[in-house]
Structures are given as C-alpha cells and as structure tokens.
Enzyme design. Structure first.
Site, PDB file in Angstrom:
ATOM      1  N   THR A 133      18.224  39.910  12.442  1.00 41.58           N
ATOM      2  CA  THR A 133      18.464  41.202  11.801  1.00 41.58           C
ATOM      3  C   THR A 133      19.317  41.048  10.548  1.00 41.58           C
ATOM      4  OG1 THR A 133      19.658  43.292  12.075  1.00 41.58           O
ATOM      5  CG2 THR A 133      20.382  41.479  13.452  1.00 41.58           C
ATOM      6  N   ASP A 134      19.104  41.947   9.594  1.00 39.28           N
ATOM      7  CA  ASP A 134      19.920  41.901   8.366  1.00 39.28           C
ATOM      8  C   ASP A 134      21.396  42.207   8.637  1.00 39.28           C
ATOM      9  OD1 ASP A 134      19.600  44.621   8.921  1.00 39.28           O
ATOM     10  OD2 ASP A 134      18.884  45.169   6.922  1.00 39.28           O
ATOM     11  N   GLU A 135      21.686  42.774   9.827  1.00 39.00           N
ATOM     12  CA  GLU A 135      23.085  43.119  10.110  1.00 39.00           C
ATOM     13  C   GLU A 135      23.978  41.891  10.199  1.00 39.00           C
ATOM     14  OE1 GLU A 135      23.854  46.142  12.966  1.00 39.00           O
ATOM     15  OE2 GLU A 135      22.045  47.250  12.472  1.00 39.00           O
ATOM     16  N   TYR A 159      27.230  43.934  18.295  1.00 37.04           N
ATOM     17  CA  TYR A 159      25.796  43.616  18.239  1.00 37.04           C
ATOM     18  C   TYR A 159      25.509  42.561  17.167  1.00 37.04           C
ATOM     19  CZ  TYR A 159      20.968  44.032  16.598  1.00 37.04           C
ATOM     20  OH  TYR A 159      19.695  43.744  16.153  1.00 37.04           O
ATOM     21  N   LYS A 163      24.165  38.667  17.462  1.00 37.12           N
ATOM     22  CA  LYS A 163      22.925  38.203  16.833  1.00 37.12           C
ATOM     23  C   LYS A 163      23.226  37.028  15.894  1.00 37.12           C
ATOM     24  CE  LYS A 163      19.225  39.571  16.949  1.00 37.12           C
ATOM     25  NZ  LYS A 163      18.057  39.240  17.818  1.00 37.12           N
TER      26      LYS A 163
HETATM   27  P1  NAD Z   1      14.686  47.020  22.100  1.00 33.33           P
HETATM   28  O1  NAD Z   1      16.064  47.303  22.596  1.00 33.33           O
HETATM   29  O2  NAD Z   1      13.741  48.137  21.866  1.00 33.33           O
HETATM   30  O3  NAD Z   1      13.953  46.014  23.108  1.00 33.33           O
HETATM   31  C1  NAD Z   1      14.592  44.897  23.664  1.00 33.33           C
HETATM   32  C2  NAD Z   1      13.700  44.362  24.789  1.00 33.33           C
HETATM   33  O4  NAD Z   1      14.339  43.187  25.324  1.00 33.33           O
HETATM   34  C3  NAD Z   1      13.535  45.352  25.939  1.00 33.33           C
HETATM   35  O5  NAD Z   1      12.186  45.384  26.340  1.00 33.33           O
HETATM   36  C4  NAD Z   1      14.405  44.768  27.044  1.00 33.33           C
HETATM   37  O6  NAD Z   1      13.952  45.066  28.352  1.00 33.33           O
HETATM   38  C5  NAD Z   1      14.322  43.273  26.744  1.00 33.33           C
HETATM   39  N1  NAD Z   1      15.468  42.518  27.268  1.00 33.33           N
HETATM   40  C6  NAD Z   1      16.781  42.824  27.112  1.00 33.33           C
HETATM   41  N2  NAD Z   1      17.541  41.915  27.733  1.00 33.33           N
HETATM   42  C7  NAD Z   1      16.691  40.995  28.286  1.00 33.33           C
HETATM   43  C8  NAD Z   1      16.864  39.813  29.046  1.00 33.33           C
HETATM   44  N3  NAD Z   1      18.091  39.374  29.375  1.00 33.33           N
HETATM   45  N4  NAD Z   1      15.771  39.111  29.421  1.00 33.33           N
HETATM   46  C9  NAD Z   1      14.529  39.557  29.098  1.00 33.33           C
HETATM   47  N5  NAD Z   1      14.301  40.679  28.394  1.00 33.33           N
HETATM   48  C10 NAD Z   1      15.371  41.389  27.995  1.00 33.33           C
HETATM   49  O7  NAD Z   1      14.889  46.153  20.794  1.00 33.33           O
HETATM   50  P2  NAD Z   1      14.009  46.132  19.459  1.00 33.33           P
HETATM   51  O8  NAD Z   1      14.474  47.186  18.549  1.00 33.33           O
HETATM   52  O9  NAD Z   1      12.587  46.026  19.837  1.00 33.33           O
HETATM   53  O10 NAD Z   1      14.485  44.737  18.835  1.00 33.33           O
HETATM   54  C11 NAD Z   1      13.825  43.529  19.213  1.00 33.33           C
HETATM   55  C12 NAD Z   1      14.424  42.378  18.456  1.00 33.33           C
HETATM   56  O11 NAD Z   1      14.253  42.611  17.059  1.00 33.33           O
HETATM   57  C13 NAD Z   1      15.922  42.194  18.686  1.00 33.33           C
HETATM   58  O12 NAD Z   1      16.194  40.829  18.749  1.00 33.33           O
HETATM   59  C14 NAD Z   1      16.561  42.840  17.450  1.00 33.33           C
HETATM   60  O13 NAD Z   1      17.789  42.223  17.162  1.00 33.33           O
HETATM   61  C15 NAD Z   1      15.513  42.524  16.407  1.00 33.33           C
HETATM   62  N6  NAD Z   1      15.472  43.474  15.265  1.00 33.33           N
HETATM   63  C16 NAD Z   1      15.265  44.805  15.510  1.00 33.33           C
HETATM   64  C17 NAD Z   1      15.197  45.679  14.424  1.00 33.33           C
HETATM   65  C18 NAD Z   1      15.000  47.158  14.619  1.00 33.33           C
HETATM   66  O14 NAD Z   1      15.120  47.911  13.647  1.00 33.33           O
HETATM   67  N7  NAD Z   1      14.679  47.624  15.821  1.00 33.33           N
HETATM   68  C19 NAD Z   1      15.353  45.193  13.123  1.00 33.33           C
HETATM   69  C20 NAD Z   1      15.582  43.822  12.931  1.00 33.33           C
HETATM   70  C21 NAD Z   1      15.613  42.973  14.020  1.00 33.33           C
HETATM   71  O1  DAU Z   2      19.185  46.741  10.278  1.00 35.03           O
HETATM   72  C1  DAU Z   2      18.492  46.325  11.414  1.00 35.03           C
HETATM   73  C2  DAU Z   2      19.072  46.998  12.634  1.00 35.03           C
HETATM   74  O2  DAU Z   2      18.683  48.358  12.568  1.00 35.03           O
HETATM   75  C3  DAU Z   2      18.608  46.367  13.952  1.00 35.03           C
HETATM   76  O3  DAU Z   2      19.083  45.048  14.014  1.00 35.03           O
HETATM   77  C4  DAU Z   2      19.144  47.171  15.141  1.00 35.03           C
HETATM   78  O4  DAU Z   2      18.648  46.640  16.354  1.00 35.03           O
HETATM   79  C5  DAU Z   2      18.689  48.598  14.989  1.00 35.03           C
HETATM   80  O5  DAU Z   2      19.244  49.369  16.034  1.00 35.03           O
HETATM   81  C6  DAU Z   2      19.121  49.172  13.634  1.00 35.03           C
HETATM   82  O6  DAU Z   2      20.562  49.348  13.570  1.00 35.03           O
HETATM   83  P1  DAU Z   2      21.253  50.672  12.964  1.00 35.03           P
HETATM   84  O7  DAU Z   2      22.570  50.824  13.608  1.00 35.03           O
HETATM   85  O8  DAU Z   2      21.185  50.681  11.482  1.00 35.03           O
HETATM   86  O9  DAU Z   2      20.186  51.771  13.518  1.00 35.03           O
HETATM   87  P2  DAU Z   2      20.400  53.239  14.127  1.00 35.03           P
HETATM   88  O10 DAU Z   2      19.063  53.862  14.221  1.00 35.03           O
HETATM   89  O11 DAU Z   2      21.258  53.215  15.343  1.00 35.03           O
HETATM   90  O12 DAU Z   2      21.218  53.971  12.979  1.00 35.03           O
HETATM   91  C7  DAU Z   2      20.667  54.107  11.674  1.00 35.03           C
HETATM   92  C8  DAU Z   2      21.701  54.815  10.813  1.00 35.03           C
HETATM   93  O13 DAU Z   2      21.825  56.174  11.274  1.00 35.03           O
HETATM   94  C9  DAU Z   2      23.091  54.233  10.926  1.00 35.03           C
HETATM   95  O14 DAU Z   2      23.735  54.351   9.659  1.00 35.03           O
HETATM   96  C10 DAU Z   2      23.788  55.101  11.948  1.00 35.03           C
HETATM   97  C11 DAU Z   2      23.161  56.459  11.714  1.00 35.03           C
HETATM   98  N1  DAU Z   2      23.034  57.316  12.910  1.00 35.03           N
HETATM   99  C12 DAU Z   2      22.513  56.779  14.035  1.00 35.03           C
HETATM  100  C13 DAU Z   2      22.378  57.540  15.163  1.00 35.03           C
HETATM  101  C14 DAU Z   2      21.819  56.939  16.446  1.00 35.03           C
HETATM  102  C15 DAU Z   2      23.415  58.647  12.845  1.00 35.03           C
HETATM  103  O15 DAU Z   2      23.883  59.141  11.789  1.00 35.03           O
HETATM  104  N2  DAU Z   2      23.265  59.406  13.969  1.00 35.03           N
HETATM  105  C16 DAU Z   2      22.781  58.906  15.128  1.00 35.03           C
HETATM  106  O16 DAU Z   2      22.696  59.652  16.136  1.00 35.03           O
END
Ligand code: NAD
Ligand code: DAU
Length: 368
Positions: A133-135, A159, A163
């Site tokens: 993730t970019d975070e 988080y 990562k």
């Molecule tokens: P998510 O929370 O929707 O899904 C995570 C999945 O992992 C779930 O199905 C959960 O059951 C499974 N899991 C959790 N712990 C586990 C364990 N110990 N063993 C096996 N399975 C397990 O997450 P997501 O948003 O789909 O993100 C997936 C990946 O992509 C993560 O590594 C996250 O850091 C990365 N990522 C997500 C985003 C985003 O915007 N969602 C952006 C960049 C990178």
């Molecule tokens: O940048 C990649 C990341 O994006 C992934 O690695 C993470 O897994 C994913 O959860 C996401 O992280 P963010 O914290 O940026 O996503 P989130 O949707 O939780 O929040 C997006 C923005 O909105 C952030 O600035 C927080 C704000 N927010 C979020 C929630 C849940 C609100 O203002 N209100 C809310 O209720």
C-alpha cells in the site's frame, strides 16, 4: 508464466476482484484461495467461482505454516499472490494486535513456507507476489511530488507500520535467500465487494439507510482513488512481466479531497434514484436521497488520530516498463460502484450484522 496460483485473502475486497479477473482472463491453470474468513472475508464474494474444477477454497490462516506448505506441494503452486491482511486503519488504532499478527507474523510464516517448499524442495520456478500500500510511504503535503518506488518508508499508523514491516520481510527473503518476489503498491481502491467500513461503501450504504455520512476532521484530506479491477489488471501484468525483486506502484493519478468524493456520491445517488424509479420502492429508508437532499446527511465527526493528509502515487515505472494503463476512468468506475451496491443489496445486507454494528458504535457512536 504463472500457472497454479495460491491467492491469500481472496475472499476480501481486492483479493476477490483479483480472483474474478484472473479466472476470466486465464482459462487454463488452477487457483486456490486461502482465507481465514475474518469479519472482512466473505465467501459470497467468490460465489460464482465455487464448484469450478480449477478453483478451490481453503478456510485457514496464513500463519499456519503446515497448512500453507501442504497446499504449495499438493496443488503444485508456482505463484503466491499475497493479499491477506488486516486492512482498516481505524481498527488498527483501536486494536493493533491483529495487525502485527497477520500482517507481520503472517507474512513471515508465508515466506518461510514458500522458502521451505520452493527453495529447499524441487527448485521449481516460482514467484511470491506481495500486495502493498502507498501508506507505507507516509503522508504528503500539498504540492509535494507523488510517491515513487524509491521513496523512503515513513508509515504513520499501526496498519501502515505493519504493512511496511511486511514489505521489508519480503525484500529480505529475496535478498538473503533468493526467493523470487515482486511487490506492488496501490492507492485507495474502490469498487464492488468492499466491506462497508471504508469511506466509499459507508457513504453509499448510509445514504440508502438515511444515516449520517461521517466526515473525519475538515474533510480536506486527499486520497488517490483507483478502481479495483484496474488494480487487479496491474497485478496480473506484474505477475506476467515483472522483474524479480522489483517494486511497482500501480495507480491512476486521481486525487480527490474526501468531502468532494462524498458530495459526488450524493449527486450520483440522487441521479440513480431519479433515473430508475425502482430504487424508491427498493430503498424506502433513503428519504433524503428521494427528496434530493442527500448532502444534508453529511456530518463532520472527530478526526482520526494521526490522520495522513495526502497520498498520491506515481505509476510511471509500471507504465513505461510493463506498458500498463488503467482501463476505467474515475467517472465510469465510481458510477459502476454506486450501481453495484444498488444492485447487490443482499451482499451488503448480509454483512450488517452484530459485529458490524459493534464496530460502527465503537468508531462513530451513531448507529442505532
Ligand atoms: P480486506 O480487509 O477487504 O480483506 C482481507 C482478507 O484477508 C479478508 O478476506 C480476510 O478474511 C483475510 N485474512 C485476514 N487475516 C487473515 C489470515 N490471518 N489468514 C488468512 N486470511 C486472512 O482487505 P483489502 O482491502 O481487500 O486489501 C487486501 C490487500 O491489499 C491488503 O494487503 C491491503 O494492505 C492491500 N491494499 C488494499 C488497498 C485498498 O484500498 N483496499 C489499497 C492498497 C493495498
Ligand atoms: O491508500 C491505500 C489504503 O487505502 C489501503 O492500504 C487501506 O487498506 C485502505 O483501507 C485505504 O486506507 P484509508 O484509511 O485511506 O481508507 P478509508 O476508506 O478508511 O478512508 C479514506 C479517507 O476517508 C481517509 O482520509 C479517512 C476518511 N474517512 C474514512 C471513514 C471510514 C472519513 O472521513 N470518514 C469515514 O467514516
């Protein structure tokens, strides 16, 4: 070419979208999903694939090295695509333990299982692809240049720190042991199957339930929004053409302030209701949307502790070296997303259960 995949976390949001994309694009080979089905995992997200002879699902933990090793051997796996993680920043602030366990220890155990089977075993060609993730790069100020692959790590939340640690482990297993690895780094994804704890699905569902749309702080934090299927295509390209040991940012150059995204979703929802009369009957609770006053639900709430101000990703490397470009524009992607939640009420209703309500109460104190 990757042939037999093990996808960890394939029942989560990005993982499930990747699995659907891969299954469509690759009619040959096999695919095993390993997922612990935590609160964020949902077998319904993989529904259509179940029963197919090339697809299998294993409920299990990535920390279970014996289980992972046996899958690698028995299913003749040549490629691991590692999505499994605890992924929600707010949850990491309340309860970091699971983030350390899964994101750090889990990645370590997975790497060790891969090393044991692939490097100490038959020496088969293999690849461990890590989804990051970019975070991990920290927070940008307005006007700062975008994150590139060579940015130093500066994670700010439990988080992102967990990562970042997992990224370092993957790099070290390549450098020290010669495990073939690639890493991809993406920004905020949106699209179908996203658990409604993240900003976009919370806003969509709360509009349909006529609940407040929570905006943290001043709502001017910037995120670089990216359609999840384009993320899946980027990972596919890295698996097919990426160079071992390399890191690739994947993104679409699409920065938005949170409040602007929320306003846009309010407008798209009102438009959807006015174009298609069936939604008024299907979602009778959506009274503010029906009256054309969706934005009145916007509610500023207390800020996230340590809230990163801005993320923005530079995806030049994957474009120039691997020929990547996203297919979806932001406009088409966000419309598809709103429409998906309107058309898949059963999917999201099924997750609004006790543990979801507990989380909403804990984080917002606004759920009834
Ligand atoms: P998510 O929370 O929707 O899904 C995570 C999945 O992992 C779930 O199905 C959960 O059951 C499974 N899991 C959790 N712990 C586990 C364990 N110990 N063993 C096996 N399975 C397990 O997450 P997501 O948003 O789909 O993100 C997936 C990946 O992509 C993560 O590594 C996250 O850091 C990365 N990522 C997500 C985003 C985003 O915007 N969602 C952006 C960049 C990178
Ligand atoms: O940048 C990649 C990341 O994006 C992934 O690695 C993470 O897994 C994913 O959860 C996401 O992280 P963010 O914290 O940026 O996503 P989130 O949707 O939780 O929040 C997006 C923005 O909105 C952030 O600035 C927080 C704000 N927010 C979020 C929630 C849940 C609100 O203002 N209100 C809310 O209720």
């Amino acid at each position: 070419m990757p042939s037999n995949l093990l996808v960890t976390g394939g029942a989560g949001f990005v993982g499930a979208n990747f699995v659907h994309h891969w299954a469509r694009a690759h009619p040959e080979g096999s695919l095993v999903v390993l997922d612990a089905l935590t609160y964020a995992g949902n077998l319904a997200s993989l529904g259509a694939l179940e029963g197919g002879s090339r697809f299998s699902f294993v409920k299990g933990d990535i920390k279970d090295s014996e289980l992972v090793s046996s899958i690698l051997k028995e299913k003749n796996i040549d490629t691991i695509v590692h999505f499994a993680a605890e992924s929600h920043v707010d949850r990491s602030i309340y309860s970091p333990d699971a983030f350390i366990e899964t994101n750090i220890l889990g990645t370590f155990r997975l790497l060790e299982a891969a090393r044991g089977v692939w490097l100490k075993g038959d020496g088969r060609k293999h690849c461990f692809h890590h989804v990051s993730t970019d975070e991990v790069y920290g927070s940008l100020n307005p006007g700062d240049p975008f994150f590139t692959e060579s940015n130093t790590f500066s994670p700010n939340s439990p988080y992102s720190a967990s990562k970042a640690a997992s990224d370092h482990l993957v790099r070290a297993w390549h450098h020290t042991y010669g495990l073939e690895v690639t890493t991809s780094v993406s920004s905020n994804n949106f699209g179908p199957y996203q658990y409604p704890e993240k900003l976009i699905p919370i806003v969509i569902i709360n509009l349909l339930e006529n609940k407040p749309l929570p905006i943290y702080g001043d709502g001017k934090q910037i995120r670089d929004w990216f359609f999840v299927e384009d993320h899946a295509r980027g990972i596919e390209l890295v698996l097919e053409k990426g160079s071992g040991g390399e890191r690739y940012n994947i993104g679409g150059n699409n920065e938005w302030a949170n409040i602007d995204i929320v306003n846009l979703i309010c407008e798209l929802m009102e438009e959807a209701f006015s174009v298609n009369g069936k939604y008024k009957n299907q979602f009778p609770n959506a009274t503010s949307v029906i009256k054309g006053k969706a934005k009145t639900l916007i509610t500023y709430v207390k800020d996230r502790p340590g809230h990163d101000r801005r993320y923005a990703i530079d995806a030049t490397k994957i474009q120039q070296e691997l020929g990547y470009s996203p297919r979806e524009s932001f406009e088409t992607g966000i419309r598809k997303t709103v429409s998906w939640y309107l058309e898949n009420e059963a999917w999201w209703r099924s997750v609004l259960d006790g543990s979801y309500k507990d989380w909403m109460d804990r984080n917002y104190g606004v759920n009834d």
